[in-house]
Enzyme design. Structure first.
Site, PDB file in Angstrom:
ATOM      1  N   PRO A  16       0.960  -1.046  -0.039  1.00  0.00           N
ATOM      2  CA  PRO A  16       0.017   0.098   0.125  1.00  0.00           C
ATOM      3  C   PRO A  16       0.897   1.236   0.028  1.00  0.00           C
ATOM      4  O   PRO A  16       2.218   1.263   0.381  1.00  0.00           O
ATOM      5  CB  PRO A  16      -0.909  -0.210   1.339  1.00  0.00           C
ATOM      6  CG  PRO A  16       0.090  -0.919   2.187  1.00  0.00           C
ATOM      7  CD  PRO A  16       0.884  -1.798   1.203  1.00  0.00           C
ATOM      8  N   SER A 263       7.623   4.542   9.110  1.00  0.00           N
ATOM      9  CA  SER A 263       7.733   3.709   7.984  1.00  0.00           C
ATOM     10  C   SER A 263       6.320   3.023   8.048  1.00  0.00           C
ATOM     11  O   SER A 263       5.645   3.052   8.617  1.00  0.00           O
ATOM     12  CB  SER A 263       8.790   2.647   8.203  1.00  0.00           C
ATOM     13  OG  SER A 263       8.202   1.723   9.169  1.00  0.00           O
ATOM     14  N   LYS A 264       6.234   2.273   6.873  1.00  0.00           N
ATOM     15  CA  LYS A 264       5.027   1.533   6.398  1.00  0.00           C
ATOM     16  C   LYS A 264       4.733   0.565   7.649  1.00  0.00           C
ATOM     17  O   LYS A 264       3.473   0.278   7.865  1.00  0.00           O
ATOM     18  CB  LYS A 264       5.145   0.584   5.079  1.00  0.00           C
ATOM     19  CG  LYS A 264       5.052   1.278   3.800  1.00  0.00           C
ATOM     20  CD  LYS A 264       4.801   0.530   2.768  1.00  0.00           C
ATOM     21  CE  LYS A 264       4.910   1.225   1.486  1.00  0.00           C
ATOM     22  NZ  LYS A 264       4.677   0.314   0.355  1.00  0.00           N
ATOM     23  N   ARG A 265       5.713  -0.192   8.062  1.00  0.00           N
ATOM     24  CA  ARG A 265       5.614  -1.206   9.238  1.00  0.00           C
ATOM     25  C   ARG A 265       5.107  -0.458  10.463  1.00  0.00           C
ATOM     26  O   ARG A 265       4.560  -1.031  11.216  1.00  0.00           O
ATOM     27  CB  ARG A 265       7.075  -1.585   9.587  1.00  0.00           C
ATOM     28  CG  ARG A 265       7.497  -2.627   8.515  1.00  0.00           C
ATOM     29  CD  ARG A 265       8.906  -3.130   8.751  1.00  0.00           C
ATOM     30  NE  ARG A 265       9.941  -2.245   8.791  1.00  0.00           N
ATOM     31  CZ  ARG A 265      10.353  -1.713   7.610  1.00  0.00           C
ATOM     32  NH1 ARG A 265       9.996  -2.082   6.462  1.00  0.00           N
ATOM     33  NH2 ARG A 265      11.147  -0.830   7.675  1.00  0.00           N
TER      34      ARG A 265
END
Ligand code: GLU
Length: 515
Positions: A16, A263-265
């Site tokens: 995403p 971050s995405k995480r």
């Protein structure tokens, strides 16, 4: 006449789109619109291993929701397509071969096993960061180190090979970044990057440069994480003999505590979404999005615009058109921009307040009237919105804090019962009920007049009557003006709630005092 501005947002569909990616798209969009140029969406899917199904659709839907749609590109068409790199696969090889022919690149036959063996050996010798470069390439198997016959033999045998950049030794690569000024990197710090893979796919670097050139890109506006790749890109433009576009590397978005990149995480781990819209993983896990969390896209975009860019004054609220008008790369900062989730809520609150009561009613209507279309009229919801909007950050807050406008009372606020429902309250409420029954028409003004007259006559202060009255009619200890609430709910409901509520609260009161 200067060239028409053409910028691109070039995400890789590896998952995403994180809010940093949306900001990159936004700055590209703003720059294009400001200069009457084109905003292109190019999907960079040359990394087969990291490809994630659904990511491309997600990116397109996110940009749509944000209102920053490309005018050319994947899903939008245009005469420089296709705009998905895997669909352009066949055009890259001749470009890679052109570089081999003019001595800027070479073919490398080393197998992946040989390369990892090399790395392993170097590590054992105390060199943890072995690189394929100007120093090591002569001891590897490539078209520079092998004899011409050997190379031809390998090609005739269809041996797989990659094409690598022949990074020159000890050259200062200089380029001017629109945000960072002059950047100089010595090529001794760069390795011989793979440009074309054994699989027949170009790498990101080659495809990116070829496409930016073929698509007539004038400005490359992208995240700071691509700054280390920029010298290679500059050398590639030179190697092809093409004009280099202008570069602008945007600052990182930092976590709220300022410690590191958001971050995405980080997902929902830090208590706020990092994605524009919900994303469901192949395993069914959901990462929540700003859209589904009740944010207005205009508020989200406004917040993002200011995450790295400043208008030079204290103005904070900008429509998209105003952003287009005001935006400039000169006012984008170099240092990381700290994300502030509370400020993001504040933006939403500002946008909610700025909406007219009718607009808010239109937003409430479909949520409330899912089953029957005429349960709540527009007129009623408009009034409710007017009463509730000052206290709300999200549309959902109107539904939650104002649930008594939409449902019968399910719970009475315990704290208010404990503190404000006194021995004489039931009697006072019964008297007030009898008075309210006589109010006709049941308007804010008339209710207030009757209420005040009752207080005056009995020499009661507001605190003696108000809280019990509110508890009966709304179940709560706080809220907008009771006279407005009553007028909005209508006489029947108010009378009924008071009539039925007194006994219920009495019962709750005695339960509470026993516990
Ligand atoms: N495909 C790269 C990415 O995923 C694009 C970098 C660039 O804009 O050059 O971010």
């Amino acid at each position: 006449m200067s060239k028409r501005v053409r910028v691109r947002f070039a995400p890789s569909p590896t998952g995403p789109l994180h809010m940093g990616g949306v900001r990159t798209a936004l700055y590209n969009y703003l720059y294009a619109k400001k200069h009457g140029g084109d905003f292109i969406l190019r999907i960079e899917d040359t990394d087969e291993k990291r490809f994630v199904a659904g990511a491309q659709d997600y990116i397109i839907e996110s940009l749509k929701w944000c209102g920053i749609e490309p005018n050319e590109g994947a899903d939008y068409g245009g005469d420089k397509g296709p705009y998905i790199q895997s669909q352009r696969k066949d055009l890259y090889k001749p470009y890679a071969m052109q570089l081999v022919e003019n001595g800027k690149a070479y073919m490398a036959f080393d197998t992946p096993e040989e390369l990892s063996k090399m790395r392993e050996q170097a590590k054992q010798m105390g060199l943890p960061n072995w690189q394929y470069n100007a120093v090591t390439r002569s001891s590897m198997k490539n078209s520079l180190s092998l004899s011409k016959q050997e190379v031809e033999k390998r090609l005739a045998n269809n041996e797989p090979y990659t094409i690598r950049m022949k990074m020159p030794r000890n050259v200062d690569v200089k380029f001017e970044d629109e945000i960072r000024g002059w950047v100089t990197v010595n090529t001794n710090n760069l390795d011989d990057k793979v440009l074309f893979k054994e699989s027949g796919m170009p790498t990101y670097h080659l495809a990116n440069i070829v496409d930016d050139h073929l698509m007539g890109i004038t400005h490359v506006i992208r995240g700071e994480e691509w700054l280390p790749s920029a010298p290679l890109h500059v050398l590639l433009y030179e190697a092809f003999g093409w004009d280099t576009p202008k570069f602008a590397h945007l600052p990182l978005i930092l976590r709220p505590d300022g410690k590191g990149k958001l971050s995405k995480r980080d997902g929902d781990r830090l208590g706020f979404p990092v994605f524009p819209i919900n994303w469901q993983t192949a395993e069914g896990e959901i990462y929540s999005g700003y859209r589904e969390n009740g944010y207005f896209s205009e508020a989200f975009i406004n917040m993002l615009a200011l995450l790295g860019w400043n208008p030079g004054d204290n103005k904070e609220l900008f429509t998209l058109d105003e952003l287009v008008e005001t935006f400039s790369l000169e006012r984008v900062g170099k240092s990381g921009a700290r994300f502030d989730p509370d400020k993001t809520k504040w933006f939403n609150q500002q946008y909610l307040r700025a909406k007219s009561n009718e607009e808010l009613a239109d937003l409430l209507m479909p949520i409330l009237n899912k089953e029957s279309s005429d349960a709540f009229s527009k007129d009623y919801l408009t009034k409710v919105a007017g009463l509730m909007k000052e206290r709300a950050t999200f549309i959902q807050d109107i539904l939650t804090d104002g649930d008594y406008f939409f449902n019968n009372i399910k719970n009475y606020d315990q704290k208010t019962i404990k503190k404000k429902w006194k021995e004489d309250t039931p009697q006072i409420m019964s008297e007030l009920l009898e008075i309210l029954k006589t109010v006709e028409p049941f308007t804010t003004q008339n209710i207030e007049t009757a209420f005040s007259a009752y207080l005056n006559k009995n020499e009661y202060g507001f605190g003696k009557v108000g809280p019990g009255f509110r508890l009966l009619v709304t179940g709560k200890g706080m809220g907008p003006s009771m006279f407005d609430i009553c007028a909005t709910l209508g006489k029947n409901k108010v009378i009924q709630r008071m009539d039925e509520g007194i006994d219920k609260i009495n019962a709750l009161k005695s339960e509470l005092s026993q516990s």
